[in-house]
Design a protein around this motif. Sequence first.
Motif, mmCIF file in Angstrom:
data_model
loop_
_atom_site.group_PDB
_atom_site.id
_atom_site.type_symbol
_atom_site.label_atom_id
_atom_site.label_comp_id
_atom_site.label_asym_id
_atom_site.label_seq_id
_atom_site.Cartn_x
_atom_site.Cartn_y
_atom_site.Cartn_z
ATOM 1 N N GLY A 287 -28.391 17.460 45.858
ATOM 2 C CA GLY A 287 -27.613 17.312 44.628
ATOM 3 C C GLY A 287 -28.313 16.712 43.362
ATOM 4 N N LEU A 288 -29.306 15.683 43.587
ATOM 5 C CA LEU A 288 -30.028 15.341 42.369
ATOM 6 C C LEU A 288 -30.991 16.340 41.964
ATOM 7 N N VAL A 289 -31.306 17.099 42.917
ATOM 8 C CA VAL A 289 -32.365 18.249 42.463
ATOM 9 C C VAL A 289 -31.686 19.114 41.665
ATOM 10 N N ALA A 290 -30.600 19.500 42.147
ATOM 11 C CA ALA A 290 -29.864 20.431 41.234
ATOM 12 C C ALA A 290 -29.099 19.908 39.887
ATOM 13 N N ALA A 291 -28.974 18.564 39.839
ATOM 14 C CA ALA A 291 -28.322 17.908 38.832
ATOM 15 C C ALA A 291 -29.518 17.785 37.528
ATOM 16 N N ALA A 292 -30.710 17.794 38.095
ATOM 17 C CA ALA A 292 -31.970 17.415 37.065
ATOM 18 C C ALA A 292 -32.429 18.846 36.702
ATOM 19 N N GLY A 293 -32.069 20.028 37.269
ATOM 20 C CA GLY A 293 -32.588 21.193 36.971
ATOM 21 C C GLY A 293 -33.904 21.594 37.979
ATOM 22 N N LEU A 294 -34.003 21.158 39.044
ATOM 23 C CA LEU A 294 -35.132 21.398 39.840
ATOM 24 C C LEU A 294 -34.646 22.428 41.131
ATOM 25 N N THR A 295 -33.464 23.079 40.923
ATOM 26 C CA THR A 295 -33.273 23.810 42.259
ATOM 27 C C THR A 295 -34.197 24.960 42.528
ATOM 28 N N ALA B 177 -17.627 10.569 48.266
ATOM 29 C CA ALA B 177 -17.188 10.395 47.110
ATOM 30 C C ALA B 177 -18.147 9.654 45.909
ATOM 31 N N PRO B 178 -18.784 8.678 46.609
ATOM 32 C CA PRO B 178 -19.524 7.876 45.639
ATOM 33 C C PRO B 178 -20.699 8.576 45.343
ATOM 34 N N LEU B 179 -21.401 9.391 46.377
ATOM 35 C CA LEU B 179 -22.753 10.171 46.201
ATOM 36 C C LEU B 179 -22.188 11.318 45.050
ATOM 37 N N LYS B 180 -21.249 11.963 45.382
ATOM 38 C CA LYS B 180 -20.813 13.037 44.408
ATOM 39 C C LYS B 180 -20.534 12.603 43.086
ATOM 40 N N GLU B 181 -20.066 11.385 42.917
ATOM 41 C CA GLU B 181 -19.745 10.660 41.625
ATOM 42 C C GLU B 181 -21.266 10.778 40.880
ATOM 43 N N LEU B 182 -22.159 10.067 41.623
ATOM 44 C CA LEU B 182 -23.492 9.948 41.031
ATOM 45 C C LEU B 182 -24.165 11.109 40.620
ATOM 46 N N VAL B 183 -23.866 12.149 41.476
ATOM 47 C CA VAL B 183 -24.639 13.419 41.159
ATOM 48 C C VAL B 183 -24.074 13.985 39.908
ATOM 49 N N GLY B 184 -22.732 14.012 39.665
ATOM 50 C CA GLY B 184 -22.041 14.382 38.794
ATOM 51 C C GLY B 184 -22.312 13.743 37.315
ATOM 52 N N GLN B 185 -22.581 12.156 37.499
ATOM 53 C CA GLN B 185 -22.921 11.326 36.351
ATOM 54 C C GLN B 185 -24.315 11.636 36.028
ATOM 55 N N THR B 186 -25.119 12.025 36.809
ATOM 56 C CA THR B 186 -26.710 12.281 36.653
ATOM 57 C C THR B 186 -26.826 13.711 35.846
ATOM 58 N N GLU B 187 -26.180 14.682 36.309
ATOM 59 C CA GLU B 187 -25.976 15.951 35.651
ATOM 60 C C GLU B 187 -25.611 15.751 34.260
ATOM 61 N N ALA B 188 -24.578 15.123 34.115
ATOM 62 C CA ALA B 188 -23.917 14.736 32.665
ATOM 63 C C ALA B 188 -25.241 14.074 31.823
ATOM 64 N N LEU C 176 -40.632 18.968 34.859
ATOM 65 C CA LEU C 176 -39.478 19.075 34.035
ATOM 66 C C LEU C 176 -39.509 18.280 32.700
ATOM 67 N N HIS C 177 -38.489 18.365 32.042
ATOM 68 C CA HIS C 177 -38.461 17.655 30.672
ATOM 69 C C HIS C 177 -38.253 16.174 31.144
ATOM 70 N N PRO C 178 -39.297 15.100 30.312
ATOM 71 C CA PRO C 178 -39.010 13.904 30.744
ATOM 72 C C PRO C 178 -37.936 13.148 31.110
ATOM 73 N N ALA C 179 -36.852 13.480 30.350
ATOM 74 C CA ALA C 179 -35.511 12.752 30.515
ATOM 75 C C ALA C 179 -34.969 13.103 31.911
ATOM 76 N N ALA C 180 -35.440 14.642 32.324
ATOM 77 C CA ALA C 180 -34.555 14.979 33.416
ATOM 78 C C ALA C 180 -35.233 14.104 34.572
ATOM 79 N N THR C 181 -36.550 14.207 34.456
ATOM 80 C CA THR C 181 -37.538 13.578 35.541
ATOM 81 C C THR C 181 -37.068 12.078 35.577
ATOM 82 N N ASN C 182 -37.011 11.440 34.750
ATOM 83 C CA ASN C 182 -36.523 9.789 34.608
ATOM 84 C C ASN C 182 -35.199 9.403 35.115
ATOM 85 N N LEU C 183 -34.359 10.426 34.580
ATOM 86 C CA LEU C 183 -32.983 10.123 35.036
ATOM 87 C C LEU C 183 -32.679 10.652 36.678
#
Length: 208
Positions: A154-162, A186-197, A21-28
Amino acid sequence: MLIADEFFLIAHNDTRGKAKLHPAATNLGLAAGLLGELVLYGHVTVAAGQVTVVDRRPPGDALAHTVLDQLIGEQQHQAVRTWLSFLAQTAVTSVGERLARAGVLRRQETRRLLRTSVTYVPTDLNVAAWPATRLRAALERADPPHVPDALLLGLVAAAGLTREVLWSAGPRAHHRLNLIIPALPAPLKELVGQTEAAVGAAVLRGIP
C-alpha cells in the motif's frame, strides 16, 4: 526487516543509494512506514485522519521507541498529515542509520565545497533487492500476503513506487494489488490513504 526499512530499500537505487522518487514522496513514504510499524506493534491506531496512542509500553526497536515517545509527548497534535510531515523531515536519516546499524547499508559522505551530503549504500545487492523481489512473488501467489506485506504494498503504491515492484510481473499481480490495498485493516487502510494524499499534495506544491 521492518516496514520502513524495506520501503527505504525499494525507494533507493540498489548500487548507488540514490532515491528513485521525488524527495517528498520518499520522505513521506518512510514516515508512513514508521507510523505503520507502531500500528502493527499495537501501540497506535489511525482513524478519521487522527493518530491515537493506545499502548505506551516501549517497543523493542529503538527508532520505533523514539517515534512513540514523540507521539506521547505531543498528544495535542494528532492529525496523521501533521505527523507524516514532521517525521518526513528526518525519516531518510533515521531509517538509513537503522539499516546501517544492522549492516544492511553503509553510510557514505561526499564533500563538495562547503557542503557534505550523505548517502546510504547497500553492503549486499541481493539483500537490497530482496524486498521488491519478495513483494512481486507475493502478488503472484494465490494466497493473500501477510498484513505487513500488504501494508508495504500500500505504501509503495501511495508513494508512486509500484513499477519498482511490478516491472516484470504479469497481469495477475497488477490485479491482485488493486484488491489487496482496499482489504487492509481499517487503521492501515486509513494510513495508506492519508499517505497518498500527502504525497500528491507535496509533489504538486513542489515541496522537496
